[in-house]
Design an enzyme around this catalytic site. Structure first.
Site, mmCIF file in Angstrom:
data_model
loop_
_atom_site.group_PDB
_atom_site.id
_atom_site.type_symbol
_atom_site.label_atom_id
_atom_site.label_comp_id
_atom_site.label_asym_id
_atom_site.label_seq_id
_atom_site.Cartn_x
_atom_site.Cartn_y
_atom_site.Cartn_z
ATOM 1 N N ALA A 156 -22.360 -33.507 -68.977
ATOM 2 C CA ALA A 156 -22.480 -34.794 -69.677
ATOM 3 C C ALA A 156 -21.702 -35.894 -68.966
ATOM 4 O O ALA A 156 -22.069 -37.067 -69.025
ATOM 5 C CB ALA A 156 -21.983 -34.635 -71.108
ATOM 6 N N LYS A 159 -17.258 -36.191 -57.510
ATOM 7 C CA LYS A 159 -17.861 -36.278 -58.841
ATOM 8 C C LYS A 159 -18.338 -37.696 -59.105
ATOM 9 O O LYS A 159 -17.550 -38.638 -59.088
ATOM 10 C CB LYS A 159 -16.852 -35.863 -59.915
ATOM 11 C CG LYS A 159 -17.421 -35.974 -61.324
ATOM 12 C CD LYS A 159 -16.679 -35.103 -62.300
ATOM 13 C CE LYS A 159 -17.529 -34.876 -63.536
ATOM 14 N NZ LYS A 159 -17.093 -33.747 -64.328
ATOM 15 N N ASP A 171 -11.477 -33.690 -73.929
ATOM 16 C CA ASP A 171 -12.620 -32.777 -73.787
ATOM 17 C C ASP A 171 -12.147 -31.404 -73.308
ATOM 18 O O ASP A 171 -12.662 -30.852 -72.332
ATOM 19 C CB ASP A 171 -13.657 -33.372 -72.821
ATOM 20 C CG ASP A 171 -15.037 -32.721 -72.977
ATOM 21 O OD1 ASP A 171 -15.304 -32.119 -74.040
ATOM 22 O OD2 ASP A 171 -15.847 -32.812 -72.039
#
Length: 309
Positions: free
Chosen positions: A24, A44, A149
């Site tokens: 995500a 990333k 997260d």
């Protein structure tokens, strides 16, 4: 269909070679650093564009990236960020150390962790989190970082010649960065099964939100099961569950598993609905974990033997 990014040279420096992860939060590529003779790195790309969002978000991204870079220098249990930038499509990217290992998610799926292995991993993850929660000095101010997260797929387990099994936490600061543009209550970011009640509400979070997520993850590490289950995987179902459903106990989920009562109590306290009822700092969690790792040698040996049978 071939990936158009493969072979691409990013910032005149990083040549993308292989897609190694998607999620995500973005896509991760193995790349080589041409400037340093082809040293492998991980790049990333974040799943947002800062186009049309003025300079404020770019400044925010740079601050988050700088802070994450400092974090990785401060703790061996946090993946190091070495560089960052924005590509020609205005997509922000991080350049991180390239590490070969297994996601904790993969490890849990293979089999339940033994107690000694669990204690070692949970301690390492907690040390990384404590470093972030204690804060990093940026421009003369202490800037605490909440992960937002915490889940097994954001933990990387590598075999290190000096440390043995080494756990590193990925993706610090990214959830907050992605959430920074827009109404939090309308733009939830996180992972439903691991999010604290206050995160589901879109509230400003503190370290105790990470403690709740850590509790969910520690329960899963020991049992292979989730402490909370929902009839459907919708936001509404998880919202209701995190707010009103009592977590399942170890006795319900894994009745035959000999887990010390203190460890059970610690994990269940992390899962309290109200932040004030949870451990108030990662230091409190470390104290319990380390009491088992540095306790009485005879008791420790006996416990290890019990778990290795």
């Amino acid at each position: 269909m071939s990936d158009p990014n493969i072979g691409r040279l990013l910032g005149q420096r990083y040549q993308l070679q292989e897609l190694i992860g998607t999620g995500a939060m973005g896509r991760v590529y193995r790349a080589k650093d041409i400037l340093l003779g082809g040293v492998p790195v991980a790049v990333k790309f974040l799943s947002l564009s800062i186009q049309n969002k003025k300079m404020r978000l770019q400044d925010r991204f740079e601050r988050e990236a700088k802070t994450c870079a400092l974090l990785g220098q401060k703790s061996i249990h946090i993946v190091r960020v070495m560089d960052y930038g924005v590509d020609e499509n205005n997509t922000p990217f991080y350049v991180m150390e390239y590490l070969q290992g297994d996601s904790l998610n993969q490890i849990i799926r293979q089999k339940n962790l033994s107690l000694p292995r669990f204690l070692s991993m949970a301690r390492q993850i907690s040390l990384g989190l404590k470093c972030a929660h204690d804060g990093i000095p940026v421009d003369g101010a202490i800037y605490p970082i909440i992960h937002r997260d915490i889940k097994p797929s954001n933990m990387l387990v590598i075999q290190d010649p000096s440390f043995g099994e080494l756990v590193k936490v990925l993706d610090f600061g990214i959830a907050k960065l992605l959430q920074s543009n827009g109404d939090q209550t309308k733009y939830y970011l996180g992972t439903l099964a691991y999010s604290s009640p206050e995160q589901m509400e879109g509230k400003e979070l503190d370290n105790r939100a990470d403690i709740y997520s850590l509790g969910v993850m520690m329960f899963e590490m020991l049992t292979g099961e989730m402490p909370l289950v929902t009839p459907t995987h919708s936001f509404g179902a998880w919202y209701k569950t995190h707010h009103s459903q009592p977590p399942r106990t170890f006795a319900e989920v894994a009745p035959g598993l000999p887990i010390p009562q203190e460890v059970q109590n610690l994990i269940m306290s992390c899962l309290a609905k109200a932040p004030s009822d949870r451990p108030q700092s990662i230091g409190d969690i470390l104290q319990v974990l380390e009491s088992f790792l540095t306790g009485d040698k005879a008791v420790e040996d006996e416990m290890w033997q019990q778990f290795e049978k």
